[in-house]
Design a protein around this motif. Structure first.
Motif, PDB file in Angstrom:
ATOM      1  N   GLU A 184       0.844  -1.195   0.000  1.00 29.37           N
ATOM      2  CA  GLU A 184       0.000   0.000   0.000  1.00 29.37           C
ATOM      3  C   GLU A 184       0.875   1.238   0.000  1.00 29.37           C
ATOM      4  O   GLU A 184       1.921   1.274   0.661  1.00 29.37           O
ATOM      5  N   PHE A 186       1.105   5.480   0.535  1.00 30.63           N
ATOM      6  CA  PHE A 186       0.516   6.649   1.168  1.00 30.63           C
ATOM      7  C   PHE A 186       1.309   7.885   0.740  1.00 30.63           C
ATOM      8  O   PHE A 186       2.539   7.834   0.632  1.00 30.63           O
ATOM      9  N   SER A 191      -3.835   7.234   1.976  1.00 29.15           N
ATOM     10  CA  SER A 191      -3.677   6.082   1.095  1.00 29.15           C
ATOM     11  C   SER A 191      -4.059   6.471  -0.333  1.00 29.15           C
ATOM     12  O   SER A 191      -5.126   7.039  -0.569  1.00 29.15           O
ATOM     13  N   ALA A 194      -3.314   0.530  -3.490  1.00 26.86           N
ATOM     14  CA  ALA A 194      -2.900  -0.742  -2.913  1.00 26.86           C
ATOM     15  C   ALA A 194      -2.846  -1.782  -4.016  1.00 26.86           C
ATOM     16  O   ALA A 194      -3.532  -1.672  -5.033  1.00 26.86           O
ATOM     17  N   THR A 233       1.360  -0.614  -6.876  1.00 28.31           N
ATOM     18  CA  THR A 233       0.127   0.029  -6.413  1.00 28.31           C
ATOM     19  C   THR A 233      -0.371   1.108  -7.359  1.00 28.31           C
ATOM     20  O   THR A 233      -1.438   1.681  -7.136  1.00 28.31           O
TER      21      THR A 233
END
Length: 266
Positions: A184, A186, A191, A194, A233
């Motif tokens: 994931e 950020f 966020s 993912a 991601t």
């Protein structure tokens, strides 16, 4: 400019990168074939005053598959742009103000030994001996041209594969026992994406592609090269001053602080 001369195009990109400035438009006619794109890349590598210390790998967008008929593309990662932050520290990574800037959570492979010259039939099933270590990491994608990705794979290849940093994080010591890792990303605590990386078709497939591509170019991968093997991601736009954190479940995390690129030598 409407030149298609690799020397002219590479001069435009490398001059902008060396000055730490953006470009208002592609410096010529974007390459229409893989051969043209890699010719510009090769000319730019020759111009750049730093050693190639590895390669970034990315998938070719399926929308461009007919024009650029390879599943992946590669671009050089230079020694000054390989970052190995201490545990808990953020890598300080520059991007071009006014250009393209993004972070991508990736698995990074460190090459164990020099590859044999001329061998270009590697597969994900046969490349394990070339893995010295596998790490969690990040590619910092940045170009002086904000629209580079939009133009397509030929443009991306021509400008160092849109690479301006590879962050090598903690080692995935048990990678041989793992099939997948959940990841994931950020940015500034929020966020933004993912995903799950499958180690065999993903990182090992990317290593095989790079070994084969370099062999086709008459070159080899060398011991110690780092291979950033493709986004997990997503490609996440980021701005100067922002910080990203990339969490690899069960392994650790990588942090990146985005800074402003300055002129080379300053």
């Amino acid at each position: 400019m409407n030149t298609s001369n690799p020397e002219d195009i590479s001069a435009g990109f490398t001059a902008a990168r060396a000055a730490g400035r953006s470009l208002p438009a592609y410096p010529g006619t974007p390459p229409a074939t893989l051969a043209q794109a890699y010719a510009v890349q090769a000319a730019a590598i020759t111009r750049w005053p730093d050693a190639v210390a590895g390669w970034k790998v990315a998938r070719v967008n399926p929308a461009f598959a007919a024009q650029f008929p390879e599943e992946r593309l590669i671009g050089p990662a230079f020694a000054a742009n390989i970052h190995r932050p201490a545990a808990g520290e953020a890598a300080q990574c520059p991007v071009f103000d006014g250009g393209f800037a993004a972070v991508e959570a990736e698995v990074v492979v460190v090459v164990a030994e020099d590859a044999p010259a001329g061998k270009a039939d590697w597969t994900a099933d046969t490349v394990a001996p070339f893995v010295k270590s596998m790490h969690i990491g990040v590619e910092v994608a940045s170009s002086p041209l904000a629209t580079l990705n939009d133009i397509g794979p030929g443009a991306v290849i021509s400008d160092f594969g849109n690479n301006w940093g590879v962050v090598v994080g903690a080692e995935i010591a048990n990678w041989r026992e793992l099939e997948t890792i959940d990841v994931e990303t950020f940015i500034d605590g929020q966020s933004v994406g993912a995903g799950k990386v499958a180690l065999k078709p993903g990182p090992l497939g990317a290593l095989a592609f790079t070994l084969n591509k370099r062999a086709q170019q008459g070159e080899i991968l060398r011991a110690g090269d780092v291979i950033s093997t493709g986004m997990i991601t997503g490609v996440h736009d980021i701005r100067i001053g922002q910080q990203s954190r990339h969490v690899f479940a069960g392994v650790g995390e990588v942090q990146v602080q985005i800074t402003r690129a300055v002129a080379v030598g300053t």
